[in-house]
Every structure is written in C-alpha cells, then in structure tokens.
Design a protein around this motif. Structure first.
Motif, mmCIF file in Angstrom:
data_model
loop_
_atom_site.group_PDB
_atom_site.id
_atom_site.type_symbol
_atom_site.label_atom_id
_atom_site.label_comp_id
_atom_site.label_asym_id
_atom_site.label_seq_id
_atom_site.Cartn_x
_atom_site.Cartn_y
_atom_site.Cartn_z
ATOM 1 N N GLN A 89 0.830 -1.211 0.000
ATOM 2 C CA GLN A 89 0.000 0.000 0.000
ATOM 3 C C GLN A 89 0.865 1.262 0.000
ATOM 4 N N ASN A 90 2.141 1.099 -0.317
ATOM 5 C CA ASN A 90 3.099 2.210 -0.317
ATOM 6 C C ASN A 90 3.243 2.860 1.051
ATOM 7 N N GLU A 105 1.203 7.878 2.543
ATOM 8 C CA GLU A 105 -0.166 8.388 2.553
ATOM 9 C C GLU A 105 -1.142 7.261 2.833
ATOM 10 N N LEU A 106 -1.892 7.417 3.930
ATOM 11 C CA LEU A 106 -2.892 6.414 4.286
ATOM 12 C C LEU A 106 -4.010 6.425 3.254
ATOM 13 N N PRO A 107 -4.609 5.268 3.002
ATOM 14 C CA PRO A 107 -5.738 5.238 2.069
ATOM 15 C C PRO A 107 -6.926 5.974 2.666
ATOM 16 N N GLU A 108 -7.794 6.491 1.777
ATOM 17 C CA GLU A 108 -9.037 7.107 2.246
ATOM 18 C C GLU A 108 -9.833 6.023 2.956
ATOM 19 N N PHE A 109 -10.446 6.378 4.073
ATOM 20 C CA PHE A 109 -11.213 5.372 4.788
ATOM 21 C C PHE A 109 -12.700 5.597 4.607
ATOM 22 N N GLU A 113 -14.595 0.697 7.302
ATOM 23 C CA GLU A 113 -13.229 0.392 7.719
ATOM 24 C C GLU A 113 -12.930 0.872 9.130
ATOM 25 N N GLN A 129 -8.841 2.725 12.208
ATOM 26 C CA GLN A 129 -8.997 2.497 10.771
ATOM 27 C C GLN A 129 -8.198 1.255 10.398
ATOM 28 N N LEU A 131 -6.038 -1.060 8.203
ATOM 29 C CA LEU A 131 -5.100 -0.842 7.101
ATOM 30 C C LEU A 131 -4.818 -2.125 6.327
#
Length: 193
Positions: A89-90, A105-109, A113, A129, A131
């Motif tokens: 997820q980078n 950068e965290l994914p949009e939640f 989630e 959240q 991940l």
C-alpha cells in the motif's frame, strides 16, 4: 536531537519538531503541540509526525474471540511480514520509540473500515482504521491506525531534549493532561476548518 521550525501553509503559526528517544535507543519524530512550565520543569505535549499503528492478533480457535494487542516479542516475530504487507500500500512500517508508525499516505477510509464493534473492549477507548490483515504461522493479524491524535507527554531535559516520564510523574501530571489534550484538539479542529 534536532529541533526545527517549519511554517504552516496558511502562514499563521510555526510548529516545532523534535526527536524523542526511548530507553531502547529507538527514535520518534514528533511535533511539539504545546509546552508548559510546572515546578521548574518544562513539559511538552507531542504528536508523532508519522502515523501510529497498532497490530492485533486473533485466536484461531473461536470466531467470537476478541482480538488481542500483540506483545513486543510478537512484534519482533511478525515485523517483516507486517512491513511487507504495508509496502503493498506504499506504506513503510517503522519500529519507532513508544509505538509502531507508518510513513506514507494512508488510504481514504470509509465508515466500514472504522472498527469499534470488531475490536470489542480494545475499541471502547478509540476508533481505529483498518489498514491491512495478514497471516503469520497460521495466526491472523490486523494492522489499524487510531483515528484520534496520539499525544505523548515528555519533559525537556537540560539540553532541551524530550524525555519520557516515569509512572510517578505521569500520575502527578494526569489532571493537567485532559486540559492540554482538549486545548490541542480544539486547535487541530480549528486548523482543519
């Protein structure tokens, strides 16, 4: 330790940063959110620059079991696997002082989630959240990030470096913590608007 001043984009204020080091020699880069003088000591309220994460384990025997936060020894065992899963997820998992952190950068939640039912008692205190999930030696693990800011109270030593507080110091300063946290959260919400 390095302390630096960095301007915020809106030009309204400056945020100091510092590096907190624990007894194991691990470091954690933090913003200094607030400082206060108490009994000739300077205390600082810090927030990690990278995102703190928590790893939970599920017991395979019963589906109704609640997940358990893993111990420091378990982190050593599963760290490489957890790091590889997050790299997909980078995100880069780090063994920081006090807590595990991720950079990137965290994914949009989405609301689905956010976990508070699934984690039972552990989530009564905070929303998390999700991940990633993974298996290691037939055990299931999941990595979560707290949605609320993580605050760390430290004392500045004579050199201006933050030091973790003893349990006695924390108990002594506990009444002050809720006031400081409220002030910081209010400021953070104002900046988001």
């Amino acid at each position: 330790m390095s302390r630096s001043e960095s301007s915020k984009e809106n030009g309204q204020s400056h945020t100091s940063s510092t590096i907190l080091t624990d007894e194991s020699g691990r470091s954690l880069s933090c913003y200094i959110e607030h400082s206060v003088e108490v009994n000739d000591n300077t205390y600082v309220l810090l927030t990690p620059i990278d995102t703190p994460v928590e790893i939970f384990a599920w017991q395979a025997e019963d589906e109704d079991d609640e997940p358990i936060p893993i111990s420091e020894e378990e982190v050593d065992t599963i760290f490489d696997t957890a790091k590889a899963v997050l790299e997909e997820q980078n995100l880069t998992l780090k063994r920081s002082a006090i807590t595990l952190t991720v950079s990137g950068e965290l994914p949009e939640f989405t609301e689905e989630e956010i976990s508070d039912d699934e984690l039972g008692e552990a989530a009564e205190y905070e929303e998390l959240q999700w991940l990633a999930s993974f298996y290691h030696e037939e055990a299931e693990y999941a990595i979560y990030s707290p949605l609320d800011p993580v605050f760390i109270l430290a004392r500045l030593n004579e050199d201006g470096n933050p030091e973790l507080l003893s349990d006695e110091e924390l108990q002594e300063l506990e009444p002050m913590m809720s006031t400081l946290e409220g002030m910081i959260e209010e400021r953070l919400f104002e900046e988001l608007e």
